[in-house]
Design an enzyme around this catalytic site. Structure first.
Site, PDB file in Angstrom:
ATOM      1  N   HIS A 151       0.960  -0.818  -0.122  1.00  0.00           N
ATOM      2  CA  HIS A 151       0.025  -0.124  -0.508  1.00  0.00           C
ATOM      3  C   HIS A 151       0.470   1.483  -0.304  1.00  0.00           C
ATOM      4  O   HIS A 151       2.241   1.268   0.083  1.00  0.00           O
ATOM      5  CB  HIS A 151      -0.922  -0.108   1.716  1.00  0.00           C
ATOM      6  N   ASP A 181      -0.051   7.261  -3.834  1.00  0.00           N
ATOM      7  CA  ASP A 181      -1.216   6.861  -4.536  1.00  0.00           C
ATOM      8  C   ASP A 181      -1.509   7.848  -5.323  1.00  0.00           C
ATOM      9  O   ASP A 181      -1.908   7.382  -6.344  1.00  0.00           O
ATOM     10  CB  ASP A 181      -2.113   6.521  -3.055  1.00  0.00           C
TER      11      ASP A 181
END
Length: 408
Positions: A151, A181
């Site tokens: 992540h 991200d």
């Protein structure tokens, strides 16, 4: 182009969301068609950025989700929605047919998944040599970590960003999921796709864009690398690294009401204005702005003074002064701030939801106001009709559970 019917509406809580989003006719990317193969986080953010600027972005999701509200309503704004089962041969054929009529495809699967499904770049580019195929992953398409799950925080950890984020003596601080991200991932892919689309327009030949969040995070360290090379930055959370919040004149201070002010008084004139506003202009401890050894003590003294008044009181003190001091606002406060309101930095889409306005701004080809996210599968029949499928063919695919169409 196929004419679009008038909008139908479906109730979603307290508001109504348009079930049909017309093709975007404004914005610098108007006329481009992008197929987004599901995914979460950075891939749909990339699609949102392109859709905001006028691209016709068609998002694909599994048929079992048809009719549901999207859990990511802002990331899915301005897009048309189709539900198709890419685990069936007929579903894969539909995706390939969409790719023939598309300028670009976005996918955010783990490396190799798109190939196993039959919708990888080799398969989709075979019938459309100008197709740009954008791939969004954390680690990239190759390398020893390519298949390792991760992540945002993991990509920042491996890039060097996390090690350098935070104040001296403290732990690394996670900067939300913005650097990996969104910035290193979705925004970098949007940039890569746009560059590849320009190349395809000039040459007639598309290509694959490999956007890895770890690569994008490292790219955002470009300025820090320059500071490292000149010895002005220490690799890590060191007191010398002022932009990490270690300098008394560059950081965040707590106020009496538990509000905060952000101080960025790097230049000498701004530092002097800071001390004047705080009533500290004559304190010997604070005289030498660049005395690194004294920074902890200087910070403690400034913090003591800021803690004596409320945030908005301090903003009144510094109002009109030539300083780099701002209130730390909540999202709700930021949306109501006069500067942001005048510029329209925050908007409400057709679903009534508060969200960021499209960026950047184009004066010649401005973006339209965002259209709210639709129920998943709202455009399945419409898009398949544009591909040339008859009503009978669409009904057959529905009966085979390859697709599902929203009723109405």
């Amino acid at each position: 182009m196929v004419a679009h019917p008038g909008p139908r509406v479906y109730p979603v809580g307290e508001v109504e969301v348009l079930a049909v989003i017309p093709k975007r006719s404004t914005g610098p990317l108007a006329g481009l068609r992008i197929v987004e193969l599901g995914g979460i986080g950075p891939a749909p953010y990339c699609g949102m950025l392109l859709a905001d600027q006028g691209a016709d972005v068609i998002r694909l999701d599994p048929p079992q989700l048809t009719g549901r509200r999207t859990p990511f309503p802002v990331l899915h704004r301005n897009k048309r929605s189709v539900t198709v089962d890419m685990k069936t041969a007929a579903g894969v054929d539909l995706v390939r047919r969409m790719a023939v009529d598309a300028d670009a495809v976005i996918e955010g699967f783990r490396p190799g998944v798109a190939e196993r499904l039959g919708v990888g770049p080799t398969a989709l580019c075979a019938a459309n040599s100008a197709l740009v195929y954008g791939r969004m992953t954390g680690w990239g398409q190759d390398g020893p970590f390519a298949q390792v799950p991760g992540h945002d925080v993991n990509y920042l950890a491996l890039s060097g960003v996390l090690h350098n984020t935070g104040t001296a003596g403290g732990p690394p601080i996670i900067p939300l999921n913005l650097v990996g991200d969104m910035g290193g991932g979705g925004m970098m892919l949007a940039y890569g796709l746009t560059a590849a689309l320009l190349s395809a327009r000039a040459t007639g030949v598309g290509q694959v864009v490999d956007a890895a969040m770890v690569d994008g995070a490292v790219s955002q360290l470009a300025g820090i690398f320059g500071e490292l090379s000149f010895g002005r930055w220490v690799d890590g959370r060191d007191t010398a690294n002022f932009v990490a919040g270690n300098a008394p004149w560059y950081g965040v201070y707590r106020c009496a009401d538990d509000g905060y002010v952000a101080v960025g008084c790097q230049e000498p004139q701004f530092y002097s204005a800071l001390l004047a506003g705080l009533g500290l202009a004559n304190e010997p401890l604070l005289a030498d702005q660049m005395n690194h050894a004294a920074w902890p003590a200087m910070t403690a003294r400034i913090a003591e003074v800021f803690a004596a008044r409320c945030r908005d009181e301090w903003m009144t003190v510094f109002d009109g002064a030539e300083t780099c001091i701002s209130p730390v606002l909540s999202i709700a406060e930021a949306a109501a701030h006069p500067h942001n309101m005048e510029r329209g930095t925050f908007v409400r889409a057709s679903d009534g939801m508060l969200q960021p306005a499209p960026v950047p701004r184009f004066l010649g080809t401005p973006a339209a106001e965002p259209a709210g996210a639709v129920r998943l599968g709202a455009h399945t029949r419409e898009v398949l009709s544009e591909l040339g499928l008859s009503e009978t063919e669409v009904d057959e695919l529905t009966e085979q559970h390859v697709i599902r169409c929203v009723a109405g």
